[in-house]
Write a protein that holds these residues in place. Structure first.
Motif, mmCIF file in Angstrom:
data_model
loop_
_atom_site.group_PDB
_atom_site.id
_atom_site.type_symbol
_atom_site.label_atom_id
_atom_site.label_comp_id
_atom_site.label_asym_id
_atom_site.label_seq_id
_atom_site.Cartn_x
_atom_site.Cartn_y
_atom_site.Cartn_z
ATOM 1 N N SER A 30 34.645 31.571 -23.319
ATOM 2 C CA SER A 30 33.440 32.272 -22.877
ATOM 3 C C SER A 30 32.729 31.525 -21.752
ATOM 4 C CB SER A 30 32.479 32.490 -24.046
ATOM 5 O OG SER A 30 31.924 31.272 -24.459
ATOM 6 N N MET A 38 29.921 33.951 -19.511
ATOM 7 C CA MET A 38 30.104 35.384 -19.400
ATOM 8 C C MET A 38 29.676 35.959 -20.738
ATOM 9 S SD MET A 38 30.983 37.919 -17.499
ATOM 10 C CE MET A 38 32.044 37.351 -16.190
ATOM 11 N N LEU A 39 28.526 36.622 -20.746
ATOM 12 C CA LEU A 39 28.030 37.248 -21.960
ATOM 13 C C LEU A 39 28.579 38.664 -22.027
ATOM 14 C CD1 LEU A 39 24.305 36.127 -21.628
ATOM 15 C CD2 LEU A 39 26.113 35.022 -22.964
ATOM 16 N N GLN A 40 28.883 39.121 -23.228
ATOM 17 C CA GLN A 40 29.414 40.481 -23.371
ATOM 18 C C GLN A 40 28.925 41.114 -24.656
ATOM 19 O OE1 GLN A 40 33.636 40.892 -22.979
ATOM 20 N NE2 GLN A 40 33.543 43.116 -23.180
ATOM 21 N N ASP A 43 30.766 47.184 -23.691
ATOM 22 C CA ASP A 43 31.323 47.201 -22.335
ATOM 23 C C ASP A 43 30.347 46.643 -21.299
ATOM 24 O OD1 ASP A 43 29.526 49.314 -22.399
ATOM 25 O OD2 ASP A 43 30.838 50.724 -21.362
ATOM 26 N N THR A 45 28.726 43.424 -19.491
ATOM 27 C CA THR A 45 28.981 42.002 -19.233
ATOM 28 C C THR A 45 27.918 41.444 -18.295
ATOM 29 O OG1 THR A 45 30.469 42.517 -17.396
ATOM 30 C CG2 THR A 45 31.485 42.170 -19.569
ATOM 31 N N ASN A 47 27.396 37.778 -16.077
ATOM 32 C CA ASN A 47 27.791 36.451 -15.633
ATOM 33 C C ASN A 47 26.509 35.683 -15.339
ATOM 34 O OD1 ASN A 47 28.368 34.243 -13.825
ATOM 35 N ND2 ASN A 47 30.403 35.102 -13.539
ATOM 36 N N ARG A 55 28.381 47.385 -16.443
ATOM 37 C CA ARG A 55 28.588 48.233 -17.624
ATOM 38 C C ARG A 55 29.864 48.997 -17.345
ATOM 39 N NH1 ARG A 55 25.330 51.143 -21.902
ATOM 40 N NH2 ARG A 55 27.077 51.753 -23.226
ATOM 41 N N MET A 74 21.200 39.463 -24.867
ATOM 42 C CA MET A 74 22.649 39.306 -24.988
ATOM 43 C C MET A 74 23.014 37.974 -25.629
ATOM 44 S SD MET A 74 24.164 41.098 -21.538
ATOM 45 C CE MET A 74 25.875 41.121 -22.104
#
Length: 138
Positions: A30, A38-40, A43, A45, A47, A55, A74
């Protein structure tokens, strides 16, 4: 386990060193090379180094305060963040007098959750705010 959304799992009996190594590997995956993350969520995300929000294939442009709110939500997903926690993170000990938080949340929600997409941002009345992908809630 994988069908339920897990990234990895270990079967019993297991060595604690193996679990630790697997956790460190997840963290490394990650974390990008420059130390950013990178947060997710679903769908969506984000950076944290480039401040790029996507999205799916759609690029999302956000002003600074909604962007900071998104990062907080997030980073803590699927945890619910109270209004007080968000206000302190954004404005320290001197939050604005008016309902500015709600206005910024409106901007964030309009940018992230389009009508044809599954909503990710939720308001839990009297409790706080959350961002999560419903399919991962228990």
């Amino acid at each position: 386990g994988f069908e339920g959304g897990a990234d990895d799992y270990v079967v019993k009996p297991f060595a604690s060193r193996e679990v630790e190594a697997r956790l460190l590997a997840l963290v490394r995956r990650s974390q990008l090379r420059d130390g950013t993350f990178m947060l997710q969520v679903g769908d969506l995300t984000f950076n944290t180094g480039t401040l790029k929000v996507m999205r799916g294939e759609r690029n999302i442009e956000l002003p600074p305060i909604p962007l900071k709110m998104l990062e907080m939500l997030m980073r803590h997903s699927p945890r619910v963040l109270t209004r007080d926690v968000l206000e302190r993170a954004l404005w320290g000990d001197t939050p604005p007098d008016s309902d500015v938080l709600r206005a910024h949340l409106h901007i964030l929600r309009n940018a992230v959750d389009r009508k044809d997409e599954k909503p990710l941002i939720r308001t839990l009345r009297g409790i706080g705010y959350q961002i999560s992908d419903e399919s991962h809630l228990g």
